[in-house]
Write a protein that holds these residues in place. Structure first.
Motif, short mmCIF file in Angstrom:
data_model
loop_
_atom_site.label_atom_id
_atom_site.label_comp_id
_atom_site.label_asym_id
_atom_site.label_seq_id
_atom_site.Cartn_x
_atom_site.Cartn_y
_atom_site.Cartn_z
N ARG A 197 -5.96 52.67 -13.75
CA ARG A 197 -4.67 52.22 -13.53
C ARG A 197 -4.00 51.54 -14.96
O ARG A 197 -3.12 51.89 -15.19
CB ARG A 197 -4.44 50.84 -12.68
CG ARG A 197 -4.63 51.44 -11.08
CD ARG A 197 -4.28 50.24 -10.30
NE ARG A 197 -4.81 50.52 -8.68
CZ ARG A 197 -5.62 50.05 -8.22
NH1 ARG A 197 -6.41 49.31 -8.86
NH2 ARG A 197 -6.08 50.51 -6.82
N GLN A 249 -3.67 54.53 -17.21
CA GLN A 249 -2.19 55.43 -17.01
C GLN A 249 -1.12 54.52 -17.58
O GLN A 249 -0.13 55.21 -17.77
CB GLN A 249 -2.16 55.27 -15.45
CG GLN A 249 -1.01 55.75 -14.89
CD GLN A 249 -0.65 56.13 -13.55
OE1 GLN A 249 -0.68 54.95 -12.88
NE2 GLN A 249 -0.63 57.43 -12.70
N LYS A 250 -1.16 53.45 -17.58
CA LYS A 250 0.08 52.49 -18.01
C LYS A 250 -0.07 52.36 -19.62
O LYS A 250 0.88 51.92 -20.04
CB LYS A 250 0.19 51.11 -17.35
CG LYS A 250 0.57 51.50 -15.90
CD LYS A 250 0.35 50.05 -15.07
CE LYS A 250 0.89 50.17 -13.68
NZ LYS A 250 -0.06 51.23 -12.97
N ASN A 251 -1.25 52.60 -20.12
CA ASN A 251 -1.40 52.43 -21.63
C ASN A 251 -1.23 50.98 -21.97
O ASN A 251 -0.52 50.66 -22.99
CB ASN A 251 -0.60 53.31 -22.48
CG ASN A 251 -1.23 53.66 -23.84
OD1 ASN A 251 -2.14 53.43 -24.18
ND2 ASN A 251 -0.13 53.74 -24.70
N GLN A 252 -1.95 50.05 -21.37
CA GLN A 252 -1.73 48.74 -21.60
C GLN A 252 -2.97 48.03 -21.12
O GLN A 252 -4.00 48.27 -20.44
CB GLN A 252 -0.32 47.94 -20.97
CG GLN A 252 -0.42 47.96 -19.51
CD GLN A 252 0.93 47.71 -18.88
OE1 GLN A 252 1.99 47.82 -19.46
NE2 GLN A 252 0.88 46.95 -17.69
N HIS A 303 4.58 47.77 -18.60
CA HIS A 303 4.96 47.55 -17.19
C HIS A 303 4.51 45.98 -16.83
O HIS A 303 3.40 45.65 -16.93
CB HIS A 303 3.94 48.47 -16.19
CG HIS A 303 4.11 49.81 -16.75
ND1 HIS A 303 4.99 50.69 -15.83
CD2 HIS A 303 3.86 50.75 -17.61
CE1 HIS A 303 5.18 52.01 -16.35
NE2 HIS A 303 4.23 51.93 -17.45
N LEU A 307 -0.78 45.88 -14.13
CA LEU A 307 0.27 45.15 -14.85
C LEU A 307 0.12 43.66 -15.76
O LEU A 307 -0.93 43.45 -15.57
CB LEU A 307 1.16 44.63 -13.53
CG LEU A 307 1.73 45.56 -12.55
CD1 LEU A 307 2.58 45.13 -11.33
CD2 LEU A 307 2.77 46.61 -13.43
#
Length: 196
Positions: free
Chosen positions: A16, A19-22, A54, A97
């Motif tokens: 996850r 996917q959010k690159n964070q 995100h 997140l």
């Protein structure tokens, strides 16, 4: 102690996050009412969003209207409020997140319990520090005026204690610095370069 949820989900937290690159994390803003937590959380989220990250903000006033609307302001209810928000924040971090929590969270033991839900480096305690006189003068919600008139009892910082963090990850003096400088302090601790 951090619970390992890896066996509970078919999609891992690492996937996850990739996917959010964070790097998912919880940024926990604590301080008196009127210290600037909500203003700072809003600005920080806007800056992170502008970078394509995100995020989600869990603000004390909002969670009190829904998730925690059954709770009062006793010490036990305040602790339960923190516990619920911390559990939600943990699930959001699991989802990849960056979660910004803005709660007075007056007791050290509750903030420590929240920290212990997260892995090392996933939780930043940010002390939004402003003198009581400054917070009372700002009084954005009119709460201090109600305290002075006797309409509100057990108000944090006045007749209910606030236990300031002894070793916060970030110590922000919001009466001395503008919101941009405060956001930059948090970004630096997050390991992100300045965002202009």
């Amino acid at each position: 102690m951090v619970n390992d949820f890896s066996s509970c989900y078919s999609v891992s937290r690492q996937v996850r996050a990739q996917q959010k690159n964070q790097r998912p994390m919880c940024i926990w803003l604590t301080g008196l009412s009127g210290s600037g937590k909500s203003t700072l959380s809003t600005q920080l989220e806007q800056v992170l969003h502008a970078r394509g990250l995100h995020t989600m903000v869990l603000d004390g006033d909002i969670v009190r209207q829904g998730l925690c609307r059954d709770l009062g302001m006793s010490d036990a209810d305040r602790s339960e409020n923190i516990r619920r928000v911390a559990e939600v924040a943990r699930l959001m971090v699991e989802a990849g997140l960056i979660v910004i929590v803005a709660l007075i969270s007056p007791f050290r033991k509750d903030r420590q319990a929240a920290r212990e839900l997260f892995a090392e480096g996933e939780f930043l305690e940010v002390f939004v520090d402003a003198p009581l006189e400054t917070c009372s003068a700002r009084d954005p919600k009119g709460l201090y005026a109600k305290v002075r008139s006797g309409q509100i009892k057990n108000f944090t910082g006045v007749d209910s204690p606030y236990e300031a963090p002894e070793h916060p990850d970030v110590h922000i003096r919001s009466a001395e610095n503008d919101v941009v400088a405060c956001v930059q302090s948090i970004l630096g601790r997050m390991g992100l370069r300045d965002v202009q």
